[in-house]
Design a protein around this motif. Structure first.
Motif, PDB file in Angstrom:
ATOM      1  N   MET A   1       0.944  -1.177  -0.196  1.00 35.94           N
ATOM      2  CA  MET A   1      -0.010   0.052  -0.066  1.00 35.94           C
ATOM      3  C   MET A   1       0.692   1.230  -0.022  1.00 35.94           C
ATOM      4  O   MET A   1       1.667   1.401   0.931  1.00 35.94           O
ATOM      5  CB  MET A   1      -1.056  -0.051   1.232  1.00 35.94           C
ATOM      6  N   THR A   2       0.601   1.854  -0.968  1.00 34.24           N
ATOM      7  CA  THR A   2       1.574   3.295  -1.120  1.00 34.24           C
ATOM      8  C   THR A   2       0.824   4.191  -0.252  1.00 34.24           C
ATOM      9  O   THR A   2      -0.277   4.511  -0.067  1.00 34.24           O
ATOM     10  CB  THR A   2       1.797   3.683  -2.661  1.00 34.24           C
ATOM     11  N   SER A   3       1.661   5.223   0.217  1.00 32.25           N
ATOM     12  CA  SER A   3       1.152   6.292   1.104  1.00 32.25           C
ATOM     13  C   SER A   3       1.415   7.723   0.143  1.00 32.25           C
ATOM     14  O   SER A   3       2.260   8.092  -0.361  1.00 32.25           O
ATOM     15  CB  SER A   3       1.999   6.443   2.307  1.00 32.25           C
ATOM     16  N   ILE A   4       0.240   8.668   0.168  1.00 27.46           N
ATOM     17  CA  ILE A   4       0.458   9.908  -0.477  1.00 27.46           C
ATOM     18  C   ILE A   4       0.777  10.728   0.556  1.00 27.46           C
ATOM     19  O   ILE A   4       0.003  11.153   1.473  1.00 27.46           O
ATOM     20  CB  ILE A   4      -0.697  10.110  -1.128  1.00 27.46           C
ATOM     21  N   GLU A   5       1.957  11.370   0.440  1.00 26.80           N
ATOM     22  CA  GLU A   5       2.483  12.342   1.482  1.00 26.80           C
ATOM     23  C   GLU A   5       1.612  13.598   1.342  1.00 26.80           C
ATOM     24  O   GLU A   5       1.593  14.326   0.227  1.00 26.80           O
ATOM     25  CB  GLU A   5       3.912  12.710   1.381  1.00 26.80           C
ATOM     26  N   ASN A   6       1.195  14.551   2.403  1.00 26.96           N
ATOM     27  CA  ASN A   6       0.377  15.576   2.359  1.00 26.96           C
ATOM     28  C   ASN A   6       1.162  16.578   3.165  1.00 26.96           C
ATOM     29  O   ASN A   6       1.032  16.470   4.367  1.00 26.96           O
ATOM     30  CB  ASN A   6      -0.914  15.126   2.788  1.00 26.96           C
ATOM     31  N   PRO A   7       1.782  17.381   2.607  1.00 29.55           N
ATOM     32  CA  PRO A   7       2.455  18.423   3.564  1.00 29.55           C
ATOM     33  C   PRO A   7       1.616  19.348   4.424  1.00 29.55           C
ATOM     34  O   PRO A   7       2.094  19.804   5.253  1.00 29.55           O
ATOM     35  CB  PRO A   7       3.319  19.297   2.363  1.00 29.55           C
ATOM     36  N   ASP A   8       0.354  19.404   3.933  1.00 26.33           N
ATOM     37  CA  ASP A   8      -0.422  20.058   4.776  1.00 26.33           C
ATOM     38  C   ASP A   8      -0.876  19.781   6.014  1.00 26.33           C
ATOM     39  O   ASP A   8      -1.388  20.331   6.873  1.00 26.33           O
ATOM     40  CB  ASP A   8      -1.882  20.812   3.840  1.00 26.33           C
ATOM     41  N   LEU A   9      -0.669  18.565   6.492  1.00 23.97           N
ATOM     42  CA  LEU A   9      -1.052  17.838   7.467  1.00 23.97           C
ATOM     43  C   LEU A   9      -0.087  18.460   8.677  1.00 23.97           C
ATOM     44  O   LEU A   9      -0.868  18.565  10.016  1.00 23.97           O
ATOM     45  CB  LEU A   9      -0.683  16.567   7.408  1.00 23.97           C
ATOM     46  N   GLY A  10       1.087  18.835   8.699  1.00 26.53           N
ATOM     47  CA  GLY A  10       1.741  19.271   9.770  1.00 26.53           C
ATOM     48  C   GLY A  10       2.275  18.106  10.542  1.00 26.53           C
ATOM     49  O   GLY A  10       2.218  17.031  10.076  1.00 26.53           O
ATOM     50  N   PRO A  11       3.000  18.388  11.575  1.00 28.31           N
ATOM     51  CA  PRO A  11       3.680  17.195  12.375  1.00 28.31           C
ATOM     52  C   PRO A  11       2.967  16.304  13.070  1.00 28.31           C
ATOM     53  O   PRO A  11       3.092  15.155  13.190  1.00 28.31           O
ATOM     54  CB  PRO A  11       4.669  18.105  13.486  1.00 28.31           C
ATOM     55  N   ASP A  12       1.630  16.795  13.568  1.00 31.32           N
ATOM     56  CA  ASP A  12       0.962  15.750  14.026  1.00 31.32           C
ATOM     57  C   ASP A  12      -0.211  15.381  13.206  1.00 31.32           C
ATOM     58  O   ASP A  12      -1.036  16.223  12.921  1.00 31.32           O
ATOM     59  CB  ASP A  12       0.026  16.399  15.389  1.00 31.32           C
ATOM     60  N   ARG A  13      -0.289  14.040  12.986  1.00 37.19           N
ATOM     61  CA  ARG A  13      -1.087  13.611  11.695  1.00 37.19           C
ATOM     62  C   ARG A  13      -2.221  12.387  12.498  1.00 37.19           C
ATOM     63  O   ARG A  13      -2.650  11.818  11.836  1.00 37.19           O
ATOM     64  CB  ARG A  13      -0.212  12.625  10.916  1.00 37.19           C
ATOM     65  N   SER A  14      -2.485  12.597  13.520  1.00 34.92           N
ATOM     66  CA  SER A  14      -3.334  11.797  14.334  1.00 34.92           C
ATOM     67  C   SER A  14      -4.780  12.156  14.029  1.00 34.92           C
ATOM     68  O   SER A  14      -4.933  13.171  13.891  1.00 34.92           O
ATOM     69  CB  SER A  14      -3.269  11.990  15.975  1.00 34.92           C
ATOM     70  N   LEU A  15      -5.456  11.090  13.608  1.00 36.88           N
ATOM     71  CA  LEU A  15      -6.720  11.161  13.262  1.00 36.88           C
ATOM     72  C   LEU A  15      -7.802  10.093  13.820  1.00 36.88           C
ATOM     73  O   LEU A  15      -7.293   9.007  14.006  1.00 36.88           O
ATOM     74  CB  LEU A  15      -6.930  11.013  11.714  1.00 36.88           C
TER      75      LEU A  15
END
Length: 184
Positions: free
Chosen positions: A1-15
């Motif tokens: 499974m490939t991951s799409i990097e999203n620079p807008d997320l910031g350092p905390d990517r918890s969801l």
């Protein structure tokens, strides 16, 4: 499974994803993980509140109506524990009154189901005054009507006469609508 990097997320990517529709929850979990989020899921209000209390996430997607209560209870806990959290409330029963209630409880945005991962990400990452772009494939008016009738029918325990009464519709007309396939 490939991951799409999203620079807008910031350092905390918890969801945090809270929804009692298990297949939808799993699909959304995979889609959001592929887009760079660190996902935790819950299928109940109690589970969502527990995660929000123990590990308040930076982002959350919460279904409005859950089997054990109202998703706005999870939103309230998130706001108490982490005021900067970006919260999107999802529901299959969209109405202006519930949208207003969701925003008053601290939701960043409100989306009607079916919403795809891109719609949700746009809502989660929208800047204060920016509105997310309109959905690519919005439901038709016929589909919205059909969804509403189905919801009321289910809430009336599949009782055609009671559903027709509540919708101010003739019983036979309702029976014809229920016998047809859903519109696109």
């Amino acid at each position: 499974m490939t991951s799409i990097e999203n620079p807008d997320l910031g350092p905390d990517r918890s969801l945090l994803l809270v929804d009692d529709d298990e297949p939808f929850l799993r699909r959304l979990e995979k889609a959001m993980a592929r887009r760079g989020f660190e996902v935790e899921t819950a299928g109940t209000v109690a589970g969502g509140r527990a995660i929000a209390t123990a590990r308040p996430p930076a982002y959350a997607v919460v279904d409005l109506r859950l089997e054990d209560g109202n998703g706005l209870d999870v939103v309230e806990v998130l706001r108490e524990k982490r005021s900067d959290a970006r919260v999107v409330v999802l529901t299959g029963y969209g109405a202006i009154a519930t949208a207003v209630a969701a925003v008053k409880h601290g939701a960043t945005d409100y989306l009607s189901k079916p919403a795809d991962a891109d719609d949700i990400i746009n809502a989660l990452l929208a800047n204060g005054g920016d509105l997310p772009p309109p959905p690519e494939n919005p439901m038709s008016a016929d589909r919205v009507r059909w969804e509403h009738i189905q919801r009321v029918y289910e809430l009336c325990d599949r009782n055609v006469s009671e559903t027709a009464r509540r919708l101010n519709m003739h019983r036979r007309t309702l029976q014809r609508i229920l016998a047809k396939r859903s519109p696109r």
